[in-house]
Design an enzyme around this catalytic site. Structure first.
Site, PDB file in Angstrom:
ATOM      1  N   GLU A 427       0.834  -1.205   0.000  1.00 18.40           N
ATOM      2  CA  GLU A 427       0.000   0.000   0.000  1.00 18.40           C
ATOM      3  C   GLU A 427       0.874   1.264   0.000  1.00 18.40           C
ATOM      4  O   GLU A 427       0.670   2.195   0.777  1.00 18.40           O
ATOM      5  CB  GLU A 427      -0.972  -0.010   1.187  1.00 18.40           C
ATOM      6  CG  GLU A 427      -1.917  -1.199   1.141  1.00 18.40           C
ATOM      7  CD  GLU A 427      -2.921  -1.236   2.282  1.00 18.40           C
ATOM      8  OE1 GLU A 427      -2.822  -0.406   3.208  1.00 18.40           O
ATOM      9  OE2 GLU A 427      -3.808  -2.101   2.264  1.00 18.40           O
ATOM     10  N   GLU A 504      -4.121  -8.962  -0.197  1.00 19.24           N
ATOM     11  CA  GLU A 504      -4.653  -8.738   1.152  1.00 19.24           C
ATOM     12  C   GLU A 504      -6.160  -8.629   1.049  1.00 19.24           C
ATOM     13  O   GLU A 504      -6.675  -7.838   0.261  1.00 19.24           O
ATOM     14  CB  GLU A 504      -4.052  -7.472   1.764  1.00 19.24           C
ATOM     15  CG  GLU A 504      -4.405  -7.264   3.232  1.00 19.24           C
ATOM     16  CD  GLU A 504      -3.626  -6.098   3.824  1.00 19.24           C
ATOM     17  OE1 GLU A 504      -2.400  -6.023   3.588  1.00 19.24           O
ATOM     18  OE2 GLU A 504      -4.244  -5.268   4.532  1.00 19.24           O
TER      19      GLU A 504
END
Length: 811
Positions: A427, A504
């Site tokens: 991220e 994820e």
């Protein structure tokens, strides 16, 4: 003539094997590797004078590494670590140790290896600084030879650890020398640190070609000629391939040497049969064995495909993965192979076959066990690049350390067969601006300079191609996407020809053993960032898998989407276990996460059995919740099952009907008016009973039940036994609402090193001598204290329940 030639070849092979075997026998003498964890002193605070020989540690604490001082502290909402790091203290600390070395080591090259120090460490030997390492996760080594004393004169090693600048992480890090330390003594001619690289360029049923590279280091002031022997041994330590060459190396230099070997009829490594070979390197100088080195080898091949997903050894395979942070629950960041093995065993029994190392390098023990137990690994380097996520995180060290840290991760881990993906970031904020293009290209090239056998990936949050600059770099071999499962169907069109994995997923919220009625409405707590939500006053979340974070999904929502998308290689669920810190959605006193399939104490939540019914081949029938409610209260009863056509539910012998999963259902349920007694489920296939499960209304709490995860431990000061403590009625039924305080007393060859009950808002110390059961259960962790005496754990309460004991053998 041919007969004589063949006979001669056999003699040469036999002699080569004999030489190799002789080398095995001398291995301990050639390379000396010593556990360096014991007999340290420690003190919180800044003590720069500790590098001096005349410094006194009389008021310092004696301890054994690995050590995490944060886990020993008290929870405090005003600490700068804050909610993300579980409200535990950080700060500065120093470690110091005195030791002597034998005279006959004076001509050796001596190094110290640290598997991980959090963070900003500086290591001193006899007053000389060996170096600094900002990263708290990377492993590193320093040569100490020029500064050492031999014989009776003592050496002093001091380690400064500075974890004071807070906050510096989005999860609990721990503080201190929290992984293992080794002393390594070598001859001047030796294999360099992380100096081997093994690959298998071609694999078939008949044979596997093995390419082996070794970096040899010569610390002597003269050129050396040496014999370089490579042996491949199988799981039974039988040699299956061998190569020998005579090599030369210049003075004070290093040189790369290669051997190409062939393994006939290879056993392939996979997740169900993780077959491991070893590559044994032996270096001889003037017929004397001067070094040995062992490299893991798993022979396997795999691929990612834009349409078909993942395959292992030519067979289609879905990646059933979870994300893990590095903490070990009540042990904090302290790394212990027995704690890791317990964690991975629970996941393996669930059907999990893959681990994402979130979001940093994990321990050597974790990597080794993934090899041995059959887990596919996504090895992840960074959570941030140049752009910060919290004020004092690793972005501050980026410019000076990113290349070295990434290279060291690849060098350390590239021989583990379990590693099948390199992740260069999670991220990352640079995905949203053009700086992400250049950085991604550079990081991917750093990886490929050291390993070309695995794809480079990154966990992305932006799935609109025009907005994602990491994707636009074109440097990723495999696209990882976090969350947004509802967009999966559009990915093949958006990212044409790209290989994709769900890096994820989920972020659902549950507290073990807590059930809010009814269960048929899915909720987001909160609906969006910063909004208030109608949570529970006791900081709990229902365990029905119907509450999720605003960015995530329920477990069922996400798994259905991935299960039905062949092009997605697999999933990494956030997370396998609860972890300390990041207690979304609650503030203090919540101090650990709600995301885990298994709670912080290692006790499975109910959704564990949903995955087991989907990911494993074992027959599963799991019904919940408990059966202690108010008369006539409506209770939702869920069942996870597999290998059956239907499940029939009975209450006190009366059938409540048969139900079967429809379409893509992952559970079935009944709404039942409570009455005391027995809830029974029977699963059937073709009319025949597969499994039966019963839940009974528990009577008055009257017993303490103790169950150890093993009957025997070693007296090595490391081995652990986990004891699950349950409060039950006289018939052994769990008391699901019990919250009794359990007092622990350990005698013999063990000591209590941790307690926990899995409740995310429990502010009692993990190091206390007592623990309240939560929803009927807690755990006690006992560690060997080095005495070869039977361990006895006594558990007692102050409320009239008879004490209980359990014995553990020590060998």
């Amino acid at each position: 003539m041919n007969k004589h030639k063949n006979a001669l070849q056999k003699i040469v092979i036999a002699l080569t094997i004999l030489i190799s075997t002789a080398g095995f026998a001398q291995a301990k003498k050639a390379r000396i590797v010593e556990d360096f964890n014991k007999n340290w002193n420690f003190k919180l605070g800044d003590h720069p004078q500790a590098v001096n020989a005349d410094f006194s540690t009389s008021d310092w604490r004696a301890l054994q590494l690995p050590h995490d001082w944060s886990i020993e502290g008290a929870f405090n909402k005003d600490l700068p670590t804050g909610t993300k790091q579980g409200f535990l203290p950080a700060g500065k600390g120093w470690y110091r140790k005195t030791f002597t070395l034998p005279e006959n080591w004076a001509n050796k090259t001596i190094s110290i290896e640290f598997d991980g120090v959090f963070k900003n460490s500086e290591v001193f030997i006899n007053g000389h600084s060996l170096g600094v390492r900002p990263s708290g996760y990377i492993s590193f080594a320093y040569e100490m030879t020029p500064y050492l004393h031999f014989g009776k004169q003592e050496n002093i090693i001091a380690v400064k650890v500075d974890n004071d600048a807070q906050p510096n992480s989005r999860w609990y890090t721990g503080s201190g020398i929290y992984r293992n330390v080794r002393l390594v003594a070598l001859e001047k001619l030796h294999v360099a640190h992380w100096g081997t690289y093994v690959t298998t360029p071609k694999i078939s049923k008949e044979k596997a070609s093995v390419h082996f590279e070794v970096t040899i280091e010569n610390k002597a002031n003269a050129e050396k000629e040496f014999k370089f022997v490579t042996s491949i041994v199988n799981a039974k330590n039988k040699e299956v391939a061998n190569a020998v060459s005579i090599e030369k190396i210049g003075a004070n230099t290093n040189s790369k040497k290669t051997h190409n070997l062939e393994v006939k009829n290879p056993n392939l490594w996979d997740t169900e049969n993780p077959y491991l070979y070893k590559v044994l390197t032996k270096v001889y100088e003037n017929k004397k064995l001067v070094d040995t080195y062992e490299t893991p080898l798993g022979i396997r091949f795999f691929s990612f495909d834009a349409e078909k997903g993942f395959s292992l050894n030519g067979k289609p395979a879905k990646i059933y993965g979870v994300c893990l942070h590095h903490d070990n629950g009540a042990l904090g960041a302290v790394e212990n192979i027995h704690a890791v093995r317990r964690k991975l065993t629970l996941l393996k029994e669930m059907g999990c076959n893959a681990i994402r190392m979130s979001h940093n390098p994990h321990s050597l023990e974790m990597m080794q066990l993934c090899d041995e137990m059959g887990f596919i690994v996504q090895d992840e380097a960074f959570d941030v690049w140049k752009k910060a996520k919290v004020k004092n995180d690793a972005h501050k060290e980026w410019d000076n350390w990113y290349k070295r840290d990434l290279e060291d991760l690849i060098l350390r881990d590239r021989n583990y067969p379990s590693v099948m993906m390199w992740s260069i970031g999670n991220e990352i904020r640079e995905q949203f601006d053009s700086t992400g293009i250049a950085i991604t290209k550079e990081l991917a090239q750093i990886v490929k300079n050291l390993d070309t056998t695995r794809p480079v990936t990154s966990a992305l949050t932006e799935n609109v191609p025009e907005k994602n600059f990491i994707y636009q770099s074109g440097a990723l071999d495999l696209l990882g996407f976090n969350y947004k499962h509802e967009d999966y169907a559009t990915f093949p069109a958006r990212f044409k020809g790209q290989k994709i994995i769900a890096s994820e997923t989920v972020s659902a919220l549950e507290t073990r053993g807590h059930y809010d009625q009814p269960s048929d409405v899915v909720k987001a707590w909160p609906v969006k960032y910063g909004e208030k939500f109608d949570g529970n006053a006791d900081w709990t979340v229902s365990a029905y898998d119907n509450v999720k974070s605003f960015w995530g999904s329920t477990h069922e929502e996400s798994w259905k989407a991935i299960k039905n998308s062949d092009f997605i290689a697999g999933t990494f669920v956030w997370t396998g276990f609860d972890y300390i810190g990041e207690p979304d959605p609650y503030p203090f006193p919540a101090r650990s996460s709600y995301f885990g399939i298994i709670d912080l104490a290692g006790l499975p939540k109910d959704v564990y059995y949903m995955y087991q019914s989907e990911w494993s081949k074992k027959p599963v029938l799991h019904i919940f919740p408990h059966w202690n409610w108010q008369k006539d209260q409506e209770v939702d009863v869920w069942a996870y099952y597999n290998n059956a056509d239907e499940v029939e539910l009975f209450l006190n012998g009366k059938s409540l009907g048969k139900k079967a999963k429809q379409n893509d259902d992952l559970h079935i349920s009944w709404r039942v008016k409570f009455e005391q007694g027995t809830l029974k489920a029977i699963s059937r296939k073709n009319g025949k009973v597969v499994l039966e499960k019963e839940i009974h209304t528990a009577g008055a709490a009257s017993k303490i039940d103790l169950k150890a995860d093993k009957a025997t431990i070693k007296n090595d000061t490391y081995d652990l036994v986990y004891v699950t403590v349950s409060i039950t009625d006289k018939d052994g039924n769990l008391s699901p609402n019990a919250n009794d305080l359990i007092n622990f007393e350990v005698t013999g060859g063990g000591k209590l090193v941790g307690v926990d009950n899995g409740y995310q808002a429990n502010l009692e110390s993990f190091k206390a001598g007592s623990c309240k059961v939560y929803n009927g259960r807690c755990i006690a962790i006992i560690q060997s204290n080095g005495k070869k005496e039977k361990i006895q754990l006594k558990a007692s309460t102050d409320n009239g329940i008879a004490p209980s004991t359990i014995d553990v053998k020590v060998e």
